[in-house]
Every structure is written in C-alpha cells, then in structure tokens.
Design a protein around this motif. Structure first.
Motif, PDB file in Angstrom:
ATOM      1  N   CYS A  75       0.824  -1.197   0.000  1.00  0.00           N
ATOM      2  CA  CYS A  75       0.000   0.000   0.000  1.00  0.00           C
ATOM      3  C   CYS A  75       0.866   1.258   0.000  1.00  0.00           C
ATOM      4  CB  CYS A  75      -0.900  -0.015   1.242  1.00  0.00           C
ATOM      5  SG  CYS A  75      -2.144   1.293   1.293  1.00  0.00           S
ATOM      6  N   THR A  76       0.371   2.313  -0.634  1.00  0.00           N
ATOM      7  CA  THR A  76       1.127   3.569  -0.663  1.00  0.00           C
ATOM      8  C   THR A  76       0.880   4.427   0.579  1.00  0.00           C
ATOM      9  OG1 THR A  76      -0.649   4.573  -1.981  1.00  0.00           O
ATOM     10  CG2 THR A  76       1.256   3.690  -3.176  1.00  0.00           C
ATOM     11  N   LEU A  88       6.588   1.074  -2.044  1.00  0.00           N
ATOM     12  CA  LEU A  88       6.366   1.366  -3.462  1.00  0.00           C
ATOM     13  C   LEU A  88       5.867   0.091  -4.142  1.00  0.00           C
ATOM     14  CD1 LEU A  88       6.602   3.421  -5.765  1.00  0.00           C
ATOM     15  CD2 LEU A  88       8.927   2.560  -6.171  1.00  0.00           C
ATOM     16  N   PRO A  89       4.618   0.089  -4.614  1.00  0.00           N
ATOM     17  CA  PRO A  89       4.056  -1.132  -5.204  1.00  0.00           C
ATOM     18  C   PRO A  89       4.660  -1.452  -6.566  1.00  0.00           C
ATOM     19  CG  PRO A  89       2.345   0.441  -4.516  1.00  0.00           C
ATOM     20  CD  PRO A  89       3.650   1.178  -4.531  1.00  0.00           C
ATOM     21  N   ASN A  90       4.463  -2.684  -6.991  1.00  0.00           N
ATOM     22  CA  ASN A  90       4.867  -3.110  -8.325  1.00  0.00           C
ATOM     23  C   ASN A  90       3.858  -2.610  -9.359  1.00  0.00           C
ATOM     24  OD1 ASN A  90       7.121  -4.587  -7.412  1.00  0.00           O
ATOM     25  ND2 ASN A  90       5.813  -6.343  -6.906  1.00  0.00           N
ATOM     26  N   ALA A  91       4.210  -2.749 -10.617  1.00  0.00           N
ATOM     27  CA  ALA A  91       3.288  -2.394 -11.700  1.00  0.00           C
ATOM     28  C   ALA A  91       2.058  -3.293 -11.627  1.00  0.00           C
ATOM     29  CB  ALA A  91       3.977  -2.561 -13.043  1.00  0.00           C
ATOM     30  N   LEU A  92       0.946  -2.797 -12.162  1.00  0.00           N
ATOM     31  CA  LEU A  92      -0.285  -3.589 -12.156  1.00  0.00           C
ATOM     32  C   LEU A  92      -0.124  -4.859 -12.988  1.00  0.00           C
ATOM     33  CD1 LEU A  92      -3.104  -0.916 -12.590  1.00  0.00           C
ATOM     34  CD2 LEU A  92      -2.397  -2.073 -10.496  1.00  0.00           C
ATOM     35  N   ASP A 118      -4.250   0.923  -1.287  1.00  0.00           N
ATOM     36  CA  ASP A 118      -4.260   2.262  -1.870  1.00  0.00           C
ATOM     37  C   ASP A 118      -3.145   2.344  -2.911  1.00  0.00           C
ATOM     38  OD1 ASP A 118      -6.082   4.482  -0.748  1.00  0.00           O
ATOM     39  OD2 ASP A 118      -5.513   3.384   1.050  1.00  0.00           O
ATOM     40  N   ARG A 119      -3.475   2.893  -4.075  1.00  0.00           N
ATOM     41  CA  ARG A 119      -2.486   3.065  -5.132  1.00  0.00           C
ATOM     42  C   ARG A 119      -2.432   4.530  -5.546  1.00  0.00           C
ATOM     43  NH1 ARG A 119      -0.160  -1.495  -7.643  1.00  0.00           N
ATOM     44  NH2 ARG A 119       1.076   0.178  -8.588  1.00  0.00           N
ATOM     45  N   ASP A 120      -1.899   5.362  -4.650  1.00  0.00           N
ATOM     46  CA  ASP A 120      -1.758   6.785  -4.938  1.00  0.00           C
ATOM     47  C   ASP A 120      -0.781   7.044  -6.080  1.00  0.00           C
ATOM     48  OD1 ASP A 120      -3.502   7.786  -2.825  1.00  0.00           O
ATOM     49  OD2 ASP A 120      -1.966   7.099  -1.429  1.00  0.00           O
ATOM     50  N   ASP A 121       0.036   6.032  -6.419  1.00  0.00           N
ATOM     51  CA  ASP A 121       1.015   6.181  -7.491  1.00  0.00           C
ATOM     52  C   ASP A 121       0.385   6.128  -8.875  1.00  0.00           C
ATOM     53  OD1 ASP A 121       0.492   3.424  -6.715  1.00  0.00           O
ATOM     54  OD2 ASP A 121       1.987   2.843  -8.200  1.00  0.00           O
TER      55      ASP A 121
END
Length: 307
Positions: A75-76, A88-92, A118-121
């Motif tokens: 989660c961001t 920092l999440p991975n790409a979708l 949450d994907r604020d990125d």
C-alpha cells in the motif's frame, strides 16, 4: 525478532492488551479451509483475509468465502491500524482480473468481495483495474453478485465513475473511524473525501447499494459515532458495519477500549433508527464478514418493495 514491516521500526511500541472473554477467534483446519487456501495460492492472488490478519479467516475460508485484494500486497499509505505493508508497489498485473474471475468460479461464490491496497502512485488510483476485475468476474460468473471495497481516490477526481459503469452490486468505502482520529489513525486520508465519495457514487447510480464501516475502540465518543452515522445517512449510505478494532502488532495504534457486545447492540438499534437499510454490529464484524448473507437481505427487501 524483526518487525514485519520496516516502515514501522520508528513507531512507539504499544503492548497488545489481553482480549476480553467475548472476543474469541475460531481456528479451523478443515478440508474446505485448505481447499480455499490452495485455490487462492494456485491463482497467485492476495486476500485481505491474510494480508490484514483478519480474525475471521478460519470461519470464512471454511465456507469458501475469501475477500480478494487486488493491485498487489503493498500500500502507498501507512494507516496506524492496518497490517498491510507500506512501500512502493509493483506495476499492475493486467492478468489479475481474469485470475480473480477464475478463483471466484473455482470457489463457486454467489457473492464476491473485492478490495485493494491504496495506489496513490496510479493516475486513476486503480479505478480502471477495479472496473476490469468486475467485468471479468461477471463475464465468467454471470450469476455472482460483486461487492467492491475501494480506496478514497483522494485527489483523483471522478475516477470512481469507471467503477460504477462496470455495475458492481455493492459499492463499499470504509470511513474507518471518527474525524477527530484521522490525523492519528488515518493520516493519509480525509474524512469528507470519504463521505463525498460515497455520496457521489450513490448520486451517479442510485440502484447500487452503498456501504461503509467503522472500527470502534479507537477512542471515539458516542456522540462522535452518532454524528458519523448522520453524515453517512446524509450521503445516502444504505449499509453500515461496526466492529471492534483489534491491534495487529505492538507497532500499531493501541486499543483505547474494548466495546462490550451490549453496546454494539445499542448502536445497531440507533443506526436503524437513523434510516440505514441494514446494520451489522458486533465485536467480530468486519466489512466482508457475512457479506453474502447481508446482500441477500438487501436484495430481498428491494424485491419485496420494502426499500
């Protein structure tokens, strides 16, 4: 022992209190529980049941009920109550929606709950990914109702419309706690953003049931709780869940109070008096706990012209 999440290393240690007698976690190692676990694993999926350490996992998985968590396990945001890791999440994963649909079919789910980190990125906060997941589920499982539990899409505009257009049966977004707790418990979020999201979702399509929930025992007063109920009703929210906050680790926000079952019953009666169509209120209640049965109750009320 190392803490589970590195980002919590500078947070104060809050010893976990002993749970009262009325909070009991059921443990199961049934064959159905293990089958559910294998289906989740074989489809390479995440569940909020595991990632957030839900106390109801044994009971739910023994009934083949799993709540899928999309867009990764990172989660961001870093809410003080949540056990999902932050970073920092991975790409979708563009194939994830089809795997969710397959797992829904494998589990023979009549009602499926989809949530996310949450994907604020992401420019749209992951709204399109939610929409694709709903569409894939309905394509492979046309008789399965879909409930989504979304982030707040803070500063993302009206991206929630992408999700509504995919026609979920229930649009859920949790308020989590009263406004006075936000800077301590949910610092990355804004109370009125959450209220407005629920209102706008209902305004955009009033056929969709809307839902929200709070954790109790975080230091809220009864007056504050009743005000949140009123705010949710002003946003035309149909379904309210109330449950006891349980501190995941000693690095998370401390429990201020264990709310007794009789208080949860009192809050349920008050919530119904304020106009909610359905209320689930107990120490062990969680957003997706018995969500299938609850949706059927709402559906029957609508079919019988009671709402």
């Amino acid at each position: 022992m190392k803490p589970r999440h590195p980002e919590k290393i500078n947070k104060p240690i809050n010893p976990i209190q002993r749970k009262p007698d009325w909070i009991r976690v059921k443990i199961s190692n049934s064959s159905i529980y293990n089958e559910t676990k294998e289906i989740v694993k074989s489809n390479n999926l995440h569940t909020v049941c595991e990632e957030a350490g839900c106390p109801n996992i044994s009971e739910c998985w023994s009934k083949r009920h799993a709540t899928f968590m999309i867009m990764g396990d990172t989660c961001t945001r870093a809410c003080a109550f949540c056990n999902v890791k932050t970073g920092l999440p991975n790409a979708l994963d563009r194939k994830e929606p089809s795997r969710i649909a397959k797992a829904t079919n494998d589990l023979n789910l009549k009602h499926v709950v989809i949530t996310s980190v949450d994907r604020d990125d992401l420019e749209d906060g992951g709204a399109e990914h939610f929409a694709q997941t709903i569409l894939e589920i309905k394509k492979l499982n046309p008789n399965t109702s879909v409930e989504i539990l979304t982030p707040d899409f803070l500063r993302k505009g009206d991206v929630y419309k992408k999700i509504i257009l995919a026609k979920p049966d229930v649009f859920n977004h949790n308020i989590e706690t009263v406004p006075s707790n936000y800077t301590k418990v949910r610092p990355g979020s804004r109370y009125f953003q959450s209220i407005n999201l629920l209102k706008e979702a209902k305004d955009y399509d009033d056929k969709i049931f809307t839902k929200s929930g709070l954790m109790l025992g975080l230091g809220e007063s009864e007056d504050e709780l009743y005000q949140v109920m009123d705010d949710l009703r002003c946003a035309k929210v149909d379904f309210l869940t109330l449950g006891q906050y349980l501190q995941p680790t000693d690095r998370h926000y401390p429990i201020k109070k264990f709310i007794p079952p009789e208080d949860f019953e009192k809050y349920k009666k008050i919530a119904y008096s304020k106009g909610f169509l359905l209320v689930s209120s107990s120490p062990m209640t969680r957003s997706s706990y018995h969500a299938d049965d609850d949706f059927q109750k709402l559906k029957e009320k609508r079919q019988n012209n009671l709402i």
